[in-house]
Structures are given as structure tokens and as C-alpha cells.
Scaffold this active site. Structure first.
Site, PDB file in Angstrom:
ATOM      1  N   ARG A  51      -5.039 -26.014 -31.601  1.00  0.00           N
ATOM      2  CA  ARG A  51      -6.156 -26.572 -32.365  1.00  0.00           C
ATOM      3  C   ARG A  51      -6.519 -27.958 -31.849  1.00  0.00           C
ATOM      4  NH1 ARG A  51      -3.119 -25.911 -38.197  1.00  0.00           N
ATOM      5  NH2 ARG A  51      -2.317 -23.827 -37.787  1.00  0.00           N
ATOM      6  N   ASP A  53      -8.205 -31.495 -33.862  1.00  0.00           N
ATOM      7  CA  ASP A  53      -8.564 -31.956 -35.200  1.00  0.00           C
ATOM      8  C   ASP A  53     -10.015 -32.391 -35.304  1.00  0.00           C
ATOM      9  OD1 ASP A  53      -6.182 -31.728 -36.842  1.00  0.00           O
ATOM     10  OD2 ASP A  53      -5.268 -33.072 -35.366  1.00  0.00           O
ATOM     11  N   TYR A 112      -4.196 -34.270 -22.165  1.00  0.00           N
ATOM     12  CA  TYR A 112      -5.102 -34.960 -23.068  1.00  0.00           C
ATOM     13  C   TYR A 112      -5.494 -36.295 -22.458  1.00  0.00           C
ATOM     14  CZ  TYR A 112      -4.397 -31.884 -27.104  1.00  0.00           C
ATOM     15  OH  TYR A 112      -4.402 -30.820 -27.963  1.00  0.00           O
ATOM     16  N   ARG A 195      -2.376 -39.101 -30.719  1.00  0.00           N
ATOM     17  CA  ARG A 195      -2.990 -40.238 -31.412  1.00  0.00           C
ATOM     18  C   ARG A 195      -1.948 -41.211 -31.956  1.00  0.00           C
ATOM     19  NH1 ARG A 195      -6.940 -37.181 -35.399  1.00  0.00           N
ATOM     20  NH2 ARG A 195      -7.225 -39.287 -36.229  1.00  0.00           N
TER      21      ARG A 195
END
Lengths: 242, 242
Positions: A51, A53, A112, A195
Site C-alpha cells: 500500500r 498512504d 522509496y 517517514r
């Protein structure tokens, strides 16, 4: 037959990748499933690499889905899907894969990118970067990043309650003019993990947290979840490697 | 006293710079006037260098307004305005100017930039560039651009019914990787004028229109408005010089 679909999306107007329980909350998955089901005239269910967010972007997301038979060639299918999709999602390719391919379980590496902008506030970057507008000690952040590389229990750096051992292959931090790019590669990342690591690195870069605290938080016997979490808008799923 | 305010905005969620008649149609002017009036506790009316249309951006827009007296310093006023403004507008500076300064009538030169993206469609550029995805003959476009430079009657290249004589100082066209940047400088541009010239140049770059047609359209005796208009999302008010 099993098909692999590669796509990108601007996450700023989605409640995340995954289908939401509330009908009025847009998800990337639902938009894609609706269009694919319509074109292929059968109910399509997507299985993605993972997923993302709310507000998080994807430059390359991968999913698979199964169809009984396919009457059109894959180039035409891609084109038709793109014609019907909303403008914030774009399909790059759809290709045939072995039945053994699984978009989530076959993942070898995920990448990422996190973008920080240090210049004067710009309305144009508000959905695409963390606009920090503070001085960052980049060398200190690079030093701190080394602690996260390798196999660790990231229980204090994610929002999950189990299964938080992951291996980070590399973290690179590069400053170019007013931009700071943090690139992560690993065998997987749990919810909020990138994050929360970025948030921690920024605290260190702002001289508000000592590098020496990182081994404490990475100690598997200590439960003390960190409270720094970089905002969603700077985060991009960059690549998924099988 | 007269104040000069310099600001930028992402035009994608506005119905244009100017206050609209319908209340639910957001305008940059109204957002700014509301906040300034609130902070200064008096009704503020802005006079800008000119309008921008729906979806058009500004990297630097200039306006002036008058106040009887000012109780706070200009740095603090700028900061307060930015705190209250929506995220798609940002004030760069507010400064004191002579009463003779007029944001519209004192303009010496205006600069616009138009951005075209030639790569694969990207959801991230959908509000910020014209995604053409076709081959452009850039050399031919540069050749054609020369015809527009100088003082001309642009009646066939704008939507206005009068006052269409303008002087274009320079048009530069530069291709960098998948991007094409068209930079315009002139003493003023009428409504849709940059977009109609860009649309015409692109038609030429696509080999769908002959360069020889330009003198025909620029002939002040001929009324034959061109029908090519580049989309708003690629256009940026770049600078206003006094």
C-alpha cells in the site's frame, strides 16, 4: 492468465492506494479495478506490491491480476485503460507473467524516495515535497543514516504491532541546490517506516536529536516508538524490483 | 500610503486572478483582499499588473494597494498574510512605494513562460505543463517565432475586440530533454495572446501550419482569428518589470 501492471500516480487527491471503507474516499486501487473490470467485462481484483498512504505518491507501483481470457492485445488494453482513467493515475505497461509471479510475495527490493525542499515556500511544491525552510546538517544526517542500514527490528520506527524486522540495503542522501533527496532501498518497509526514519534524520539534521539515540530506538528490547514522522507529500514509491 | 505586493500562486485551483461574479468561484484577488482586509482592519482593494486566466500560474505577480496608516512593519505584515493565506498563494514581499507607482500603468515589461512536456504522460505534470507527447520541429518554431517579435496588431491572436497593438521584445524557445520552454517578453499581452501564439507555434512545429501564414494573420487589415490556443496549465506569469 496472470497480468502484471506497472503504473504511477499523484497521491495528493487519494486517500491512499488501498480501497477505503467509505465510498466517497478515492483510492488508486478502486479507480484501476473499476476501469479494468469495465474494459475486460469481468470483475478484476488487483494485488499490489504494497500500500501507499494518503497523500503518498508512486513513480512506479506494481500489481498483478488474473483474467480467464484476453481478447485484445496488451498495448491496446494499456491505451484503453489510460483513456478512461482519471488524470492522476497513469498505466505504463501491462504484461503477461508466469502464474508463479506475485506482486507482493515476489518482491526482492523496494525503493522509496523522500524529497525535502529548503528554499522559500512555493505553492507549486506543496503537494510534492516537505517544505522545511530550515538549515539541515546533511553530513550529520548521512552519518546517522548508516545506523539504519542492515537488518533491524524497526518496531520503534513504524506503526505496526508485529512483523517489523526488515533489511535496509541502502540509504543515500543528496543535496542539490535547495533540494534534499533521501533514497531508501530495502527488502520491505512497514507502515510509516520511511517517514519515521526521515523524521528522525531531520531531527538529527536540525541538531534537536543526538545520533547516539538511534541504537537505543533500534534495540529490539526497548519499546519507545519515536514521534517524528515526515509528512506524506514528500514520499514517493520509486521502484519495485522482482 | 501605497504598498507594492509581490506574490506567486499555483493557478490550478483558481478561476483566475480576478474576482469572479459567482461567489463559489475562487480567485487569487479575493483571497488576498480578504486576508489583507482582515489583518489591516480596513477594506483593501488590489490593483494588479494584469489578470491571469483560469488555471494559469504566476511565479511573480505584482499588485498595489493603499492604506491610511500602517501599525506593523512590512516584514511582519508579510508573515501574517502568509500564515492566513491558503497554501496555493504565497506573498514574497510587501514594500512601500511612491504614490505615483501603479501596478498596471507603470509596467515596462512583462514576461511569460510556457512549458511543454514531450515525454510519456505524467500525472505529476498535469496541472503544470502542456503534455503534448508528439515530435516538435523546434528549429521551425524558432524561425516562426521571429515573425511575432516587434510591434504588431495581434487582433488575430487574442480574444479582445480592441486595443491589440503590442510590442513583443523577445521570444526564446529552448528544449532541454523532454521539456520545451517558450519565454515571452513584451510591453504587454492581451487575453489568450501568449496561449494563441504558443498554439500557432506548436501547429508549425507539428508541420500542420506553414510559417508563411503568419504574416497573413499579423496583417492588420485581415480579420481571421486563429483557432489554436495552448492549454492554460502550461502558462506562467514569470516577471513584471517597472
Amino acid at each position: 492468465m496472470r497480468l502484471k501492471i506497472i503504473f504511477c500516480y499523484d497521491g495528493s487527491e487519494f486517500y491512499g492506494y488501498q480501497v477505503q471503507t467509505k465510498e466517497d474516499e478515492r483510492s488508486v486501487q478502486l479507480e484501476l479495478e473499476k476501469i479494468l473490470s469495465k474494459i475486460l467485462n469481468t470483475e478484476i481484483k488487483l494485488v499490489a506490491s504494497g500500500r501507499t498512504d494518503r497523500g503518498v505518491h508512486a513513480l512506479k507501483q506494481v500489481a498483478h491480476f488474473d483474467v480467464q481470457q484476453l481478447k485484445m492485445d496488451l498495448g491496446r488494453l494499456t491505451h484503453s485503460v489510460n483513456c478512461l482513467l482519471p488524470e492522476d493515475i497513469h498505466v505504463k505497461t501491462i504484461e503477461n507473467v508466469e502464474d508463479s509471479f506475485h506482486a507482493r510475495f515476489s518482491v526482492k527490493e523496494k525503493k522509496y524516495r523522500y524529497q525535502i525542499y529548503l528554499g522559500e515556500y512555493s505553492p507549486f511544491f506543496r503537494k510534492f515535497a516537505w517544505q522545511l525552510r530550515k538549515e539541515l546538517d546533511i553530513e550529520k544526517m548521512k552519518e546517522a543514516a548508516k545506523y539504519f542500514v542492515g537488518k533491524h527490528s524497526f518496531h520503534n520506527f513504524c506503526s505496526n504491532d508485529d512483523d517489523f524486522v526488515r533489511k535496509i540495503y541502502e540509504i543515500s542522501i543528496e543535496k542539490r541546490e535547495n533540494w534534499v533527496y533521501l533514497d531508501f532501498s530495502g527488502n520491505g518497509f512497514r507502515r510509516y517506516m520511511v517517514r519515521m526514519i526521515v523524521g528522525t534524520l531531520v531531527e538529527i539534521g536540525l541538531n534537536r536529536l543526538s545520533i547516539n539515540k538511534i541504537p537505543y530506538y533500534l534495540n529490539e528490547c526497548i519499546n519507545d516508538r519515536i514521534s517524528y514522522k515526515a509528512p506524506a507529500e514528500g514520499l514517493y514509491l520509486y521502484d519495485v524490483i522482482y
